[in-house]
Design a protein around this motif. Structure first.
Motif, PDB file in Angstrom:
ATOM      1  N   UNK A   1      29.806  86.429  65.205  1.00  0.00           N
ATOM      2  CA  UNK A   1      29.345  87.760  64.796  1.00  0.00           C
ATOM      3  C   UNK A   1      30.335  88.390  63.825  1.00  0.00           C
ATOM      4  N   UNK A   2      31.611  88.233  64.112  1.00  0.00           N
ATOM      5  CA  UNK A   2      32.643  88.762  63.205  1.00  0.00           C
ATOM      6  C   UNK A   2      32.527  88.116  61.821  1.00  0.00           C
ATOM      7  N   UNK A   3      32.428  86.784  61.778  1.00  0.00           N
ATOM      8  CA  UNK A   3      32.307  86.105  60.486  1.00  0.00           C
ATOM      9  C   UNK A   3      31.035  86.531  59.762  1.00  0.00           C
ATOM     10  N   UNK A   4      29.938  86.680  60.495  1.00  0.00           N
ATOM     11  CA  UNK A   4      28.675  87.061  59.867  1.00  0.00           C
ATOM     12  C   UNK A   4      28.771  88.440  59.231  1.00  0.00           C
ATOM     13  N   UNK A   5      29.439  89.366  59.901  1.00  0.00           N
ATOM     14  CA  UNK A   5      29.580  90.702  59.306  1.00  0.00           C
ATOM     15  C   UNK A   5      30.449  90.652  58.054  1.00  0.00           C
ATOM     16  N   UNK A   6      31.528  89.880  58.103  1.00  0.00           N
ATOM     17  CA  UNK A   6      32.398  89.762  56.921  1.00  0.00           C
ATOM     18  C   UNK A   6      31.628  89.169  55.748  1.00  0.00           C
ATOM     19  N   UNK A   7      30.871  88.095  55.997  1.00  0.00           N
ATOM     20  CA  UNK A   7      30.095  87.477  54.918  1.00  0.00           C
ATOM     21  C   UNK A   7      29.012  88.419  54.416  1.00  0.00           C
ATOM     22  N   UNK A   8      28.380  89.172  55.321  1.00  0.00           N
ATOM     23  CA  UNK A   8      27.327  90.091  54.905  1.00  0.00           C
ATOM     24  C   UNK A   8      27.882  91.181  53.998  1.00  0.00           C
ATOM     25  N   UNK A   9      29.061  91.681  54.310  1.00  0.00           N
ATOM     26  CA  UNK A   9      29.681  92.692  53.441  1.00  0.00           C
ATOM     27  C   UNK A   9      29.983  92.136  52.059  1.00  0.00           C
ATOM     28  N   UNK A  10      30.320  90.855  51.986  1.00  0.00           N
ATOM     29  CA  UNK A  10      30.745  90.273  50.715  1.00  0.00           C
ATOM     30  C   UNK A  10      29.583  89.724  49.890  1.00  0.00           C
ATOM     31  N   UNK A  11      28.541  89.235  50.534  1.00  0.00           N
ATOM     32  CA  UNK A  11      27.511  88.472  49.830  1.00  0.00           C
ATOM     33  C   UNK A  11      26.190  89.219  49.659  1.00  0.00           C
ATOM     34  N   UNK A  12      25.922  90.204  50.473  1.00  0.00           N
ATOM     35  CA  UNK A  12      24.603  90.857  50.435  1.00  0.00           C
ATOM     36  C   UNK A  12      24.780  92.284  49.926  1.00  0.00           C
ATOM     37  N   UNK A  13      24.515  92.543  48.646  1.00  0.00           N
ATOM     38  CA  UNK A  13      24.653  93.911  48.127  1.00  0.00           C
ATOM     39  C   UNK A  13      23.522  94.804  48.640  1.00  0.00           C
ATOM     40  N   UNK A  14      23.818  96.048  48.993  1.00  0.00           N
ATOM     41  CA  UNK A  14      22.767  96.955  49.482  1.00  0.00           C
ATOM     42  C   UNK A  14      21.675  97.211  48.456  1.00  0.00           C
ATOM     43  N   UNK A  15      22.019  97.160  47.167  1.00  0.00           N
ATOM     44  CA  UNK A  15      20.998  97.411  46.142  1.00  0.00           C
ATOM     45  C   UNK A  15      19.877  96.392  46.202  1.00  0.00           C
ATOM     46  N   UNK A  16      20.232  95.119  46.509  1.00  0.00           N
ATOM     47  CA  UNK A  16      19.206  94.075  46.603  1.00  0.00           C
ATOM     48  C   UNK A  16      18.262  94.342  47.763  1.00  0.00           C
ATOM     49  N   UNK A  17      18.781  94.800  48.861  1.00  0.00           N
ATOM     50  CA  UNK A  17      17.940  95.110  50.018  1.00  0.00           C
ATOM     51  C   UNK A  17      17.038  96.309  49.721  1.00  0.00           C
ATOM     52  N   UNK A  18      17.591  97.312  49.026  1.00  0.00           N
ATOM     53  CA  UNK A  18      16.769  98.470  48.677  1.00  0.00           C
ATOM     54  C   UNK A  18      15.626  98.080  47.741  1.00  0.00           C
ATOM     55  N   UNK A  19      15.898  97.173  46.809  1.00  0.00           N
ATOM     56  CA  UNK A  19      14.842  96.721  45.905  1.00  0.00           C
ATOM     57  C   UNK A  19      13.745  95.995  46.672  1.00  0.00           C
ATOM     58  N   UNK A  20      14.121  95.186  47.654  1.00  0.00           N
ATOM     59  CA  UNK A  20      13.116  94.487  48.464  1.00  0.00           C
ATOM     60  C   UNK A  20      12.297  95.469  49.285  1.00  0.00           C
ATOM     61  N   UNK A  21      12.928  96.498  49.817  1.00  0.00           N
ATOM     62  CA  UNK A  21      12.183  97.490  50.601  1.00  0.00           C
ATOM     63  C   UNK A  21      11.231  98.283  49.710  1.00  0.00           C
ATOM     64  N   UNK A  22      11.673  98.578  48.485  1.00  0.00           N
ATOM     65  CA  UNK A  22      10.794  99.303  47.564  1.00  0.00           C
ATOM     66  C   UNK A  22       9.586  98.468  47.172  1.00  0.00           C
ATOM     67  N   UNK A  23       9.723  97.149  47.204  1.00  0.00           N
ATOM     68  CA  UNK A  23       8.595  96.262  46.913  1.00  0.00           C
ATOM     69  C   UNK A  23       7.670  96.092  48.105  1.00  0.00           C
ATOM     70  N   UNK A  24       7.991  96.746  49.218  1.00  0.00           N
ATOM     71  CA  UNK A  24       7.096  96.716  50.381  1.00  0.00           C
ATOM     72  C   UNK A  24       7.472  95.710  51.448  1.00  0.00           C
ATOM     73  N   UNK A  25       8.625  95.060  51.348  1.00  0.00           N
ATOM     74  CA  UNK A  25       9.020  94.078  52.355  1.00  0.00           C
ATOM     75  C   UNK A  25       9.549  94.792  53.594  1.00  0.00           C
ATOM     76  N   UNK A  26       9.148  94.291  54.770  1.00  0.00           N
ATOM     77  CA  UNK A  26       9.672  94.824  56.011  1.00  0.00           C
ATOM     78  C   UNK A  26      11.084  94.337  56.264  1.00  0.00           C
TER      79      UNK A  26
END
Length: 303
Positions: A178-203
């Motif tokens: 869980x610790x490693x997953x959070x560290x990788x998520x902070x480094x590899x997954x930008x919030x802007x990409x997630x916001x763009x997916x949500x704006x496109x209607x993805x759950x």
């Protein structure tokens, strides 16, 4: 007409300069020799047990006792393997299958749970998040042997002792993952990409599966390798939870054979050959996934 016969003035020779040092200020030749010597000694020390295991797995019982450890005898590896998989109705093959179940399926499920938890701790805000995350990190400090007895009592109350679930379920929880997953998520997954997916209607689940999970593939491989190795080498938990030898992982099964070697010395060759074969899945997993693992560990240092 007078001719000037005076001698020309003598020029002092240039002062001697010290020999130019190698560009870059690299280590001296003696330093490189010393470092390489230490590395060779460490490599020999590391490879010696594996070399001994590989050489002695090719010997028969007679050669094991009649020849020194690093001296070859008659090549009997294939006959040892054939006898290994037929002894006690082929129970060694069952132990290998059990280890693949505990380590492969268990590590896959544990990795997915760790990624989901680390992703949630990183990207979502909820009450008590940091306190709960601190509680998860405390789990890293607790040795597995300390909680084996409480887990046995819980499994006994639930009727899971001496079943596959008694080993699989405790392995699903991995605080370090869980610790490693959070560290990788902070480094590899930008919030802007997630916001763009949500704006496109993805759950939220689709956003994680289609957007975040591909970005977390280095984290997946890294956590999976750590979990697979820890589960494959897990000895104490199966020893506490299991009584039926048909449910044993390969390490616990070989331990049982090793315990009766004074009464059954013919098992020496089988124990050594089985130990060699038990290393093969770990080597295959590491060699096949190391490219993704190394790229994941070094990607953060490269722009």
């Amino acid at each position: 007409m007078a001719v000037d016969t005076a001698a020309p003035p003598r020029v002092a020779p240039p002062a001697s300069t010290p020999a130019a040092r190698p560009r870059g200020g690299g280590p001296s030749w003696s330093s490189r020799v010393a470092v390489n010597t230490v590395l060779v000694i460490v490599a020999l020390y590391t490879l010696m047990p594996l070399s001994w295991l590989l050489l002695n797995a090719t010997k028969s019982n007679g050669d094991l006792f009649g020849r020194p450890g690093f001296r070859l005898g008659d090549f009997s590896l294939f006959s040892n393997i054939a006898e290994l998989f037929t002894h006690q109705d082929g129970i060694f093959g069952r132990w290998l299958a059990n280890s693949l179940l505990y380590s492969g399926v268990g590590a896959l499920a544990s990795t997915l749970i760790s990624l989901l938890a680390g992703y949630a701790f990183d990207k979502y805000a909820f009450p008590g998040k940091e306190k709960l995350y601190g509680l998860v990190l405390l789990g890293i400090l607790v040795p597995h042997t300390v909680i084996s007895l409480p887990m046995y009592l819980l499994a006994s109350k639930a009727g899971l002792v001496d079943t596959y679930w008694a080993v699989l379920i405790p392995g699903l929880v991995n605080p370090f993952g869980v610790y490693l997953a959070r560290v990788f998520s902070e480094a590899y997954v930008p919030p802007e990409t997630l916001e763009a997916a949500r704006m496109d209607g993805a759950g939220e689940l689709r956003t994680f599966r289609a957007v975040a999970l591909p970005m977390l593939s280095p984290a997946f491989v890294t956590i999976f390798l750590f979990t697979f190795t820890a589960s494959w080498n897990n000895f104490f938990l199966p020893l506490v939870m299991l009584n039926d030898s048909s449910l044993y992982p390969v390490g616990l099964g070989l331990f049982g054979w090793n315990a009766v070697l004074p009464q059954e010395p013919q098992l020496y060759a089988l124990v050594i050959t089985g130990s060699l074969l038990s290393v093969v899945p770990l080597a295959v997993a590491f060699l096949s996934l190391q490219r993704h693992w190394r790229s994941g560990l070094t990607a953060g240092a490269v722009k």
